[in-house]
Design an enzyme around this catalytic site. Structure first.
Site, short mmCIF file in Angstrom:
data_model
loop_
_atom_site.label_atom_id
_atom_site.label_comp_id
_atom_site.label_asym_id
_atom_site.label_seq_id
_atom_site.Cartn_x
_atom_site.Cartn_y
_atom_site.Cartn_z
N LEU A 232 37.31 19.84 30.92
CA LEU A 232 38.09 20.48 29.85
C LEU A 232 38.73 19.45 28.91
CD1 LEU A 232 39.09 23.21 28.76
CD2 LEU A 232 41.11 22.94 30.22
N ASP A 233 38.42 19.54 27.65
CA ASP A 233 39.01 18.68 26.61
C ASP A 233 38.79 17.19 26.85
OD1 ASP A 233 39.83 20.93 25.32
OD2 ASP A 233 41.94 20.79 25.88
N ALA A 234 37.78 16.84 27.63
CA ALA A 234 37.53 15.42 27.88
C ALA A 234 36.13 15.00 27.47
CB ALA A 234 37.78 15.11 29.36
#
Lengths: 289, 289, 289, 289
Positions: A232-234
């Protein structure tokens, strides 16, 4: 990223650094007497890896796209063991935008399509809420309301995948889409699925990030756009930017500033992708800009 | 922050918002026929709190500093229940710099002192290493080598506290000082102890942050300067800034860019403090700039 | 600038610095038991001039707007010899956008109106070309095609003035309007007429500024938004910003980047005006932000 | 630009775009089994011109510098009709700094030399005033006071030229040197003579630029570093940057901010030159960064 890019063909290619690779790429064009209008490369000498981007005008390369792709594969890509991507040019990139209720990001992307500012068109808007249906209608873009809850997520994502296929979507943009997408969508759209989120220094995970940033008295707020991965979001970062703020800004002012910043950063990231200027290698992006 | 600030007196004051407070502050000067050269205020209407900064030239306020402070206390501060800070002006702020081996930040602070660019002078350099002793000598500044290990930390911090007292230090700057300071030093120098550190989006805790940032392909690197509190690197932020970078930058180039950014951000934060432009309220800074 | 501003009333006031002026402004509200939600001031000590901005929620000030304005005039403005501006709140600012063919700036302003991101609505679009009429129709906004040449300029400007009156326009925005407006329009819309233009370092007057900037190898391109005065492009500056560029950018890429920058800078300037945060004094703006 | 650059050799080369040029450059190294640690190129497809930068570690190229230069000339440069520049590596760039009274820029450059932050050392300081002689002495750098008036300018410049020769100076930096240098110095140090100056939007020629910028209410101040040519302040731009300011900043604060910005921009420009990352072509710079 400009209108002038509209009809360009692009090859992005990468391989371990080896003798003659740059020459081989350009020679595939020059030996046939064809001109290219852009060549850019990057050599990561530490990892000994080579990256290149070639850009041509289809009109000046009198071979059809399939034959050109086959020739490049045989003469260059297979010879050097390349990972590569081929874009024939001559048509616009087809975008699907996933939204919830936020209008700013959607409008900016629609404007760029309609004004012909980039080589892309919005062909589908998907939302887990009905709110933006009227806006889709205003612009004559297909809109699908796909409500999602824990009981139907798998089925809805399968349906979304079908929709993307039916509309022959090249790139999916999550424009403040308030749902986590799973590997079911990520895998088939690997590095063709872009997200935007706020970014603070320090990071403020959890709810109400602008309230947290305000309480902490940050002097900068930021936004990051990246390819979506299962982390997530990486995923690989495409573009980031920040704006200076001060203690006088209220939380609504920070939210406003953050929205503008997100809109700009997302447009930049999508524009770079649409112009085929982004390559992903080992989790980081190489941007030929 | 400018030479023109050199001789100014400053009052910083804060209290719950109440009727007549702004008028009372300026009237303390005007009713005596004294002029002020700067008045700035900020009202946090959400928290109903009032903040102000008054600046005057001691020559134009013909009362000695102690009497002025007493008058302000009686006529204004006590009446409105203020938290406040008084700086008489007329002398330079005395700085102690704590360093380890990094020279850039130290030089920048020394240059500003020597060139008279701000109203401060470096009176003491403390280091846990001997390396920068020769530089201290070059500038004629007292240098104390204070090696620290787990067995002697408490004793050395006590000694440092004495040194700060002996040199009548007003502000302590940690300029890449590679030791964690404890509440033993923090408490007596509360909001008079400034640190600088790199700041990334996202955050990369742990060792080799620039290597991590490089591996992740960040497009921005940043620096944050803050007052030191007992929460490591989480004290009130004074200044932050970032620089754009791209995939072409090697780790040494990122480190170089980061060092420059840290030097600039630290100088800005120290300059704001020295000019008495910073007030801390509930963990965030109000900057009168 | 945020939705939260929508219903706020605002007074902007300025006068020579004098005793009791700040207190008088806030007391006009407090003595009646009314609350204000924002008070900001700036004192130019060099010129001894005072500037303030008060913001209130009409619901919490139970006097009608005309009476409030009359009371403020009598109790404060006339007493201190103020120049001042009164905005009753409770309604949206009415915008007219003048365009030629550029769509990006217009869309951004329309989006902010439609999404309710600021307290303004676009009520009229005027153009010297027909191109954007279809877009006006898409958004249901009145569109007037007003072709201008040397023979009809005076008559057309008179007609534009009537149109602005008929639509009760508060603010006129020139969004890449490729005509010089004369004092005929400037005078009645003094400091209510905003323009945007590119801004380079160094300046490149004359045709094709981005080509000139490219040829000179600039590392920055910029945009400036200002109030229109009779001095072409030399009116009071409201907002400016720049973007870093490098030698790799082609002229179309610079144009693209410049357009985005102009759009952002114009939106910021219009947003500041709409939130009544801008005051003009002796040719420069005081921004209460 | 980093310490790691210290010992690198660099070739910068440019020629009309032609078949095989990139391959020829790298093959000059690879065919001998030598490794290079950096290769970067830029193709200006519009002007059909080719630019490249090669970087190697002398230890890994077992040919002496003169032979390497001769080999490259014969095998590559002469074949393709190149303009090129050869830097053997293995020694530090020798800098002369010209100053008047401003200390900030000088200190920053000295610090970078002393700290070993870049591959350069300050070997000579020249000034038309005596003021900074004591600082030169502090750092053990040769200082020459060269007062200039209309009667002796030609003779003094001749003497300066001799001094530069005696100290085997590679690069001359004008660090707020308040004299116009003539072609007498420019010609022999063509593209090896760097200047810094403020840069405003709009431009404010003439005296007291910060006062003018303040009076006009600019929201940005900037700095530009460039190679000196016979056109005053119009030489090829190496680096530029800006800082946001607001109406609250006094003229001394703008001057302070401008000085910091100039120092940063000058350091960046000198660092790029020292690392042999700048090429000038038709009045604009190509920066390999």
């Amino acid at each position: 990223m400009s209108v002038a890019d509209s009809s360009k063909g692009v090859i992005l290619a990468a391989c371990p650094l080896q003798k003659g690779v740059a020459a081989a790429i350009t020679q595939a064009f020059y030996r046939r007497g064809w001109d290219i209008c852009g060549y850019d490369q990057y050599v990561d000498h530490e990892k000994r890896h080579f990256f290149a981007r070639v850009e041509w005008e289809p009109d000046r390369v009198p071979m059809n796209a399939d034959d050109l792709q086959a020739a490049f594969r045989k003469e260059v890509a297979d010879v050097f063991g390349m990972q590569w991507s081929f874009w024939p040019g001559g048509r616009r990139v087809r975008l699907a935008i996933f939204v919830t209720t936020e209008m700013a990001h959607l409008y900016d992307l629609l404007m760029r399509s309609i004004a012909g500012l980039w080589n892309a068109e919005v062909v589908l808007i998907v939302s887990n809420k009905e709110d933006l249906g009227a806006e889709a209608q205003r612009f004559g873009v297909a809109f699908r309301h796909m409500p999602i809850d824990s009981s139907n997520k798998a089925a809805q994502e399968e349906r979304e995948l079908e929709l993307l296929g039916e509309h022959r979507v090249d790139l999916v943009v999550l424009a403040r889409y308030m749902q986590i997408v799973t590997t079911r969508l990520i895998e088939p759209y690997r590095y063709r699925l872009i997200n935007i989120h706020h970014s603070m220094l320090p990071a403020f995970p959890g709810a109400r990030p602008y309230q947290q940033a305000h309480d902490r008295g940050v002097k900068l707020i930021g936004a990051t756009s990246h390819y979506v991965t299962e982390d997530l979001d990486a995923g690989p970062i495409i573009w980031q930017d920040v704006a200076h703020v001060d203690h006088r800004k209220t939380v609504p002012q920070l939210v406003e500033r953050g929205r503008d910043l997100e809109t700009q950063v997302l447009a930049r990231a999508v524009g770079l992708h649409v112009a085929r200027r982004v390559w992903v290698h080992e989790g980081r992006t190489i941007i030929f800009d």
